[in-house]
Design a protein around this motif. Structure first.
Motif, mmCIF file in Angstrom:
data_model
loop_
_atom_site.group_PDB
_atom_site.id
_atom_site.type_symbol
_atom_site.label_atom_id
_atom_site.label_comp_id
_atom_site.label_asym_id
_atom_site.label_seq_id
_atom_site.Cartn_x
_atom_site.Cartn_y
_atom_site.Cartn_z
ATOM 1 N N THR A 436 -21.317 54.474 62.736
ATOM 2 C CA THR A 436 -21.532 55.204 63.983
ATOM 3 C C THR A 436 -21.934 54.248 65.101
ATOM 4 O O THR A 436 -22.390 54.688 66.159
ATOM 5 C CB THR A 436 -22.627 56.272 63.799
ATOM 6 N N SER A 437 -21.760 52.939 64.858
ATOM 7 C CA SER A 437 -22.157 51.923 65.838
ATOM 8 C C SER A 437 -20.985 51.034 66.245
ATOM 9 O O SER A 437 -21.183 49.917 66.716
ATOM 10 C CB SER A 437 -23.279 51.052 65.259
ATOM 11 N N PHE A 438 -19.760 51.508 66.056
ATOM 12 C CA PHE A 438 -18.598 50.732 66.462
ATOM 13 C C PHE A 438 -18.571 50.637 67.992
ATOM 14 O O PHE A 438 -18.702 51.640 68.689
ATOM 15 C CB PHE A 438 -17.331 51.411 65.942
ATOM 16 N N LYS A 439 -18.447 49.418 68.507
ATOM 17 C CA LYS A 439 -18.490 49.186 69.945
ATOM 18 C C LYS A 439 -19.770 49.772 70.539
ATOM 19 O O LYS A 439 -19.763 50.315 71.645
ATOM 20 C CB LYS A 439 -17.253 49.761 70.628
ATOM 21 N N GLY A 440 -20.850 49.712 69.772
ATOM 22 C CA GLY A 440 -22.144 50.172 70.258
ATOM 23 C C GLY A 440 -22.540 51.530 69.724
ATOM 24 O O GLY A 440 -23.507 51.656 68.987
ATOM 25 N N ASP A 441 -21.772 52.587 70.070
ATOM 26 C CA ASP A 441 -22.184 53.939 69.680
ATOM 27 C C ASP A 441 -21.001 54.836 69.322
ATOM 28 O O ASP A 441 -21.076 56.057 69.452
ATOM 29 C CB ASP A 441 -22.996 54.588 70.804
ATOM 30 N N LYS A 442 -19.883 54.236 68.878
ATOM 31 C CA LYS A 442 -18.702 55.020 68.535
ATOM 32 C C LYS A 442 -18.569 55.167 67.017
ATOM 33 O O LYS A 442 -19.096 54.384 66.239
ATOM 34 C CB LYS A 442 -17.427 54.369 69.096
ATOM 35 N N ASN A 443 -17.826 56.213 66.614
ATOM 36 C CA ASN A 443 -17.534 56.444 65.204
ATOM 37 C C ASN A 443 -16.251 55.726 64.810
ATOM 38 O O ASN A 443 -15.268 55.728 65.561
ATOM 39 C CB ASN A 443 -17.358 57.944 64.933
ATOM 40 N N PHE A 444 -16.251 55.153 63.623
ATOM 41 C CA PHE A 444 -15.047 54.516 63.103
ATOM 42 C C PHE A 444 -15.092 54.592 61.582
ATOM 43 O O PHE A 444 -16.124 54.313 60.964
ATOM 44 C CB PHE A 444 -14.954 53.059 63.545
ATOM 45 N N LEU A 445 -13.957 54.999 60.966
ATOM 46 C CA LEU A 445 -13.883 55.143 59.522
ATOM 47 C C LEU A 445 -12.568 54.581 58.999
ATOM 48 O O LEU A 445 -11.511 54.726 59.643
ATOM 49 C CB LEU A 445 -13.973 56.612 59.099
ATOM 50 N N VAL A 446 -12.636 53.963 57.833
ATOM 51 C CA VAL A 446 -11.457 53.520 57.095
ATOM 52 C C VAL A 446 -11.692 53.864 55.631
ATOM 53 O O VAL A 446 -12.774 53.590 55.095
ATOM 54 C CB VAL A 446 -11.214 52.004 57.228
ATOM 55 N N GLY A 447 -10.704 54.457 54.992
ATOM 56 C CA GLY A 447 -10.869 54.804 53.583
ATOM 57 C C GLY A 447 -9.596 54.627 52.799
ATOM 58 O O GLY A 447 -8.494 54.818 53.323
ATOM 59 N N ILE A 469 -7.237 55.727 58.530
ATOM 60 C CA ILE A 469 -8.011 55.037 59.557
ATOM 61 C C ILE A 469 -8.307 56.055 60.651
ATOM 62 O O ILE A 469 -7.396 56.740 61.127
ATOM 63 C CB ILE A 469 -7.238 53.832 60.129
ATOM 64 N N ASP A 470 -9.556 56.178 61.051
ATOM 65 C CA ASP A 470 -9.938 57.255 61.954
ATOM 66 C C ASP A 470 -10.936 56.742 62.993
ATOM 67 O O ASP A 470 -11.882 56.021 62.659
ATOM 68 C CB ASP A 470 -10.555 58.402 61.144
ATOM 69 N N TYR A 471 -10.693 57.125 64.236
ATOM 70 C CA TYR A 471 -11.599 56.833 65.350
ATOM 71 C C TYR A 471 -11.941 58.173 66.008
ATOM 72 O O TYR A 471 -11.392 58.550 67.042
ATOM 73 C CB TYR A 471 -10.911 55.880 66.329
ATOM 74 N N PRO A 472 -12.851 58.967 65.391
ATOM 75 C CA PRO A 472 -13.116 60.334 65.864
ATOM 76 C C PRO A 472 -14.261 60.381 66.866
ATOM 77 O O PRO A 472 -15.438 60.433 66.498
ATOM 78 C CB PRO A 472 -13.492 61.058 64.562
ATOM 79 N N ASN A 473 -13.934 60.405 68.139
ATOM 80 C CA ASN A 473 -14.955 60.432 69.176
ATOM 81 C C ASN A 473 -14.614 61.483 70.221
ATOM 82 O O ASN A 473 -13.539 62.095 70.175
ATOM 83 C CB ASN A 473 -15.092 59.043 69.806
ATOM 84 N N ASP A 474 -15.520 61.692 71.148
ATOM 85 C CA ASP A 474 -15.376 62.809 72.074
ATOM 86 C C ASP A 474 -14.184 62.624 73.014
ATOM 87 O O ASP A 474 -13.386 63.535 73.180
ATOM 88 C CB ASP A 474 -16.660 62.962 72.896
#
Length: 733
Positions: A436-447, A469-474
């Motif tokens: 939850t700290s990608f680029k400071g405060d972004k969500n990033f997931l890989v599975g 691969i997921d970048y789920p943000n607002d």
């Protein structure tokens, strides 16, 4: 040989992918920001507690008060329009959460529901998340609206989702006053698991003021993140040393069941007893046992129409299988479109017929950073379509280890077959990197995940693997998913709609929040799905676009979609009775217009119209859901669907309608009825239930089921009817 080569290539890709994931993890450790958690102290529960929702006891007056909540929407980090006060008091056996929701306009509080586990997201409500293990990946969710309707869930997918199938013994009461509304939540410590010796828990609270479309939160007010992400929760400190007691729960059930089959059949009375028990093995592990398991109170499935050549998915609704089911979640990127390694409806159900469950056991728990779960079930022998099947044993286990602060890896395995076929088993492994700290405060997931199954009747490629691969943000939500499913990958306890395919999906949503006064947020969506058979030919494709998907400031939503679709039919299939789609390649254009009406009003719902070409012809799909809440006592929910197809291979019409009526006498007494009819089966079905929760530990069900069929050129005829009374009580030691 070609299959083996493909597997070797894919295994190599997965191996390199896992190396990349680990590298990302180390980069995260090196450069990720340390999140500073806010905290506040709990108070002591020292006196006899008058549980009425008023927060009038001296313990509340002496407890610290949390007040510094901020808005998530409409403004990130803004000052709330109304003030909120939060308190926690506890003793060795109980945690009590008190919330004061001040409101300058109490008449404007949006409240309709009193039903347990109903959707209260679009009413005024308070949601509390606790993390008793302080691991930042799990937790419990409790939500209550202003009428005392309760909702509970488990944190799922490390906070990206909620598993609302979980139900616990807890209670809540509210009071609406001239200054707003107040709330008391009582959580017996026996109802949750926790890490022993921990005197502070992860804690977060969120309030919704629906008429303003306003969300207020204590910790982690970023729109890119969710209330259930316990890694970003605050801390409640000063908790006592909790004590489970003996930790034994025994729940017998007394059942009176009367059934009639056919218009001339006699009503047959079948009394029965069911027995459930669980034992806490320390504060972290729960063992559950069931004998002669009964599911008579389970609500009937909502009917669906199927315009594809693949099986439909119906969710699990039986309580025994839902409790603790979150541990069996496997593989980031798996799902109903690709693979569900464990699908509990394979146990005790076959072709909508119930198969008696003789007994079973479950084990769920955590040791340190490792969560584990196991399930073993024995079903009785049964007859289906004049074929005899013997009693059989089935089981599943799952182990998941938390690593790299917010990530995990694990294993899953199943054994046994519902039809008694020999040599049935499946096993697999998965890894999910999350931050939850990608680029400071972004969500990033890989599975990534991989599975293999076997059974005496299976040969050839029995494997499946994939990644996401997921970048789920607002503002930006972008994802890519791939899955390869072998031609003989058929796990006996899993759900696999397509076999022998490569599944690709890539796309995203761009969701700006313009300054326009009447427009809250825009969702511009673009998703491409492509599926081809492993042997070569393409099978399906879809390009989903949403040039307009706008959430208005009023809470209403409008959407317009354009969706090119392709289907390569390799074998003819019957899409409707008497209408068969022949072999061939078909490309068509589908369009959708949709309007959703905000639930803050007494009348709300959604209207959808899909139209355009379809298999060299045309198809119109009309769908309407309508909710009417004339008072807090009464609610009506209508859902209807009509398909009108005009194809060169034949025309067909399909209609499906359902009406649910709810009498919400209190939050502990509901009378619900659900009436359904569809033109394919021509069956009119009624499921009526009275549910009385006479104590947090006990309840009573009265269920009436009635099905009649309207055969062509014949009068309505009774298929079956049932009357069931079930009383159960939980004895705790």
């Amino acid at each position: 040989m070609q299959t083996i080569k493909n597997l070797q290539i894919f295994q190599s890709i997965l191996q390199y992918g896992w190396v990349l994931v680990l590298l990302l993890g180390f980069l995260q450790l090196g450069f990720g920001q340390t999140v500073e958690r806010p905290e506040f102290a709990s108070g002591k529960l020292t006196e006899s507690f008058n549980f009425d929702g008023a927060l009038s006891e001296d313990d509340w007056k002496n407890a610290p008060v949390l007040t510094n909540l901020r808005t998530t929407v409409p403004e990130e980090g803004g000052i709330p329009s109304q003030s909120t006060l939060v308190q926690v008091i506890a003793d060795a056996r109980t945690v009590v959460i008190g919330v004061t929701c001040n409101d300058s306009n109490p008449e404007g509080i949006v409240r309709f529901s009193k039903l347990r586990d109903t959707d209260i997201s679009e009413e005024d409500h308070v949601k509390v998340v606790i993390d008793p293990f302080l691991d930042g990946q799990s937790g419990y969710i409790f939500a209550v609206n202003a009428l005392g309707a309760r909702y509970d869930a488990l944190v799922s997918d490390r906070g990206e989702d909620e598993n609302d199938d979980w139900d616990a013994v807890w209670d809540a009461k509210t009071q609406i006053t001239e200054k707003g509304w107040t709330l008391e939540i009582v959580i017996p410590i026996q109802s949750i698991a926790f890490r022993k010796g921990l005197f502070q828990w992860g804690f977060n609270v969120e309030r919704r003021i629906q008429r303003n479309l306003e969300t207020i939160r204590w910790s982690n007010v970023k729109r890119d993140q969710w209330i259930a992400q316990t890694s970003r929760a605050g801390l409640v400190t000063g908790l006592p040393e909790f004590n489970y007691g003996i930790g034994i729960n025994v729940r017998p059930s007394l059942i009176a069941n009367a059934n009639q089959t056919g218009p001339d059949g006699a009503m047959v009375l079948d009394p029965d007893i069911s027995f459930d028990a669980n034992q806490r093995i320390g504060p972290n592990v729960l063992a559950t046992f069931t004998v002669n398991t009964d599911f008579g109170e389970t609500e009937v499935d909502t009917r669906q129409t199927n315009l594809t050549r693949f099986p439909l998915f119906f969710p699990e609704k039986r309580t025994f299988f839902l409790e603790g089911s979150d541990i069996f979640e496997f593989g980031f990127g798996t799902g109903t479109s690709t693979v569900l390694p464990f699908f509990s409806r394979r146990i005790g159900l076959r072709d909508n017929e119930q198969i008696p469950v003789v007994g079973g056991t479950k084990l769920n728990g955590r040791i340190g950073k490792t969560a584990f779960g196991g399930l073993g079930i024995r079903t009785n022998d049964f007859v289906l379509n004049d074929e005899n099947f013997e009693a059989t044993n089935m089981g599943v286990f799952r182990v998941r280890r938390n690593v790299l602060k917010e990530s995990s890896f694990g294993f899953i395995g199943t054994a046994g077959d519902p039809l008694g076929r020999d040599g049935s088993w499946m096993s697999g492994a998965d890894f999910t990197f999350q931050t939850t700290s990608f680029k400071g405060d972004k969500n990033f997931l890989v599975g990534g995940w991989a599975l293999f199954t076997d059974r005496e009747d299976l040969t050839g490629d029995r494997s499946a693997a994939g990644f996401k691969i997921d970048y789920p943000n607002d503002r930006w939500d972008v994802a890519m998913t791939y899955a390869r499913i072998g031609e003989q990958f058929d796990p006996s306890l899993g759900f696999v709609p397509r076999r022998g395919v490569n599944f690709y999906r890539v796309g995203g949503t761009f969701a700006p929040r313009p300054k326009t006064p009447w427009l809250r947020q825009m969702f511009h969506q673009f998703f491409v799905t492509y599926i081809n058979t492993i042997s070569g030919p393409w099978q399906s494709y879809s390009v989903f676009t949403a040039p307009i998907n706008w959430r208005l400031e009023s809470g209403d939503r409008i959407e317009a979609n354009v969706r090119p679709v392709g289907e390569n039919i390799l074998e003819p299939f019957e899409i409707s009775e008497g209408v068969t789609i022949p072999v061939g390649e078909y490309n068509f254009m589908r369009y959708r217009l949709e309007a959703e009406f905000a639930r803050k009003r007494r009348v709300s719902g959604q209207a959808t119209w899909w139209f355009g070409s379809f298999y060299d012809g045309n198809l119109d799909e009309f769908e309407l859901t309508l909710n009417w809440n004339p008072s807090a006592l009464l609610a009506f929910e209508f859902n209807g669907l009509h398909n009108r197809a005009r194809l060169p291979f034949g025309d067909f019409d399909q209609t499906l309608a359902g009406l649910r009526v709810r009498f919400n006498v209190t939050s502990n007494l509901q009378i619900n009825s659900y009436l359904q009819y569809d033109t394919d089966s021509r069956i009119l079905g009624l499921n009526a239930r009275i549910h009385w929760i006479f104590s947090p530990l006990g309840d009573v069900f009265l269920v009436y089921n009635h099905n009649t069929i309207n055969n062509i050129n014949q009068p309505w005829e009774l298929q079956n009817q049932q009357v069931l009374i079930k009383v159960r009580y939980n004895f705790r030691l």
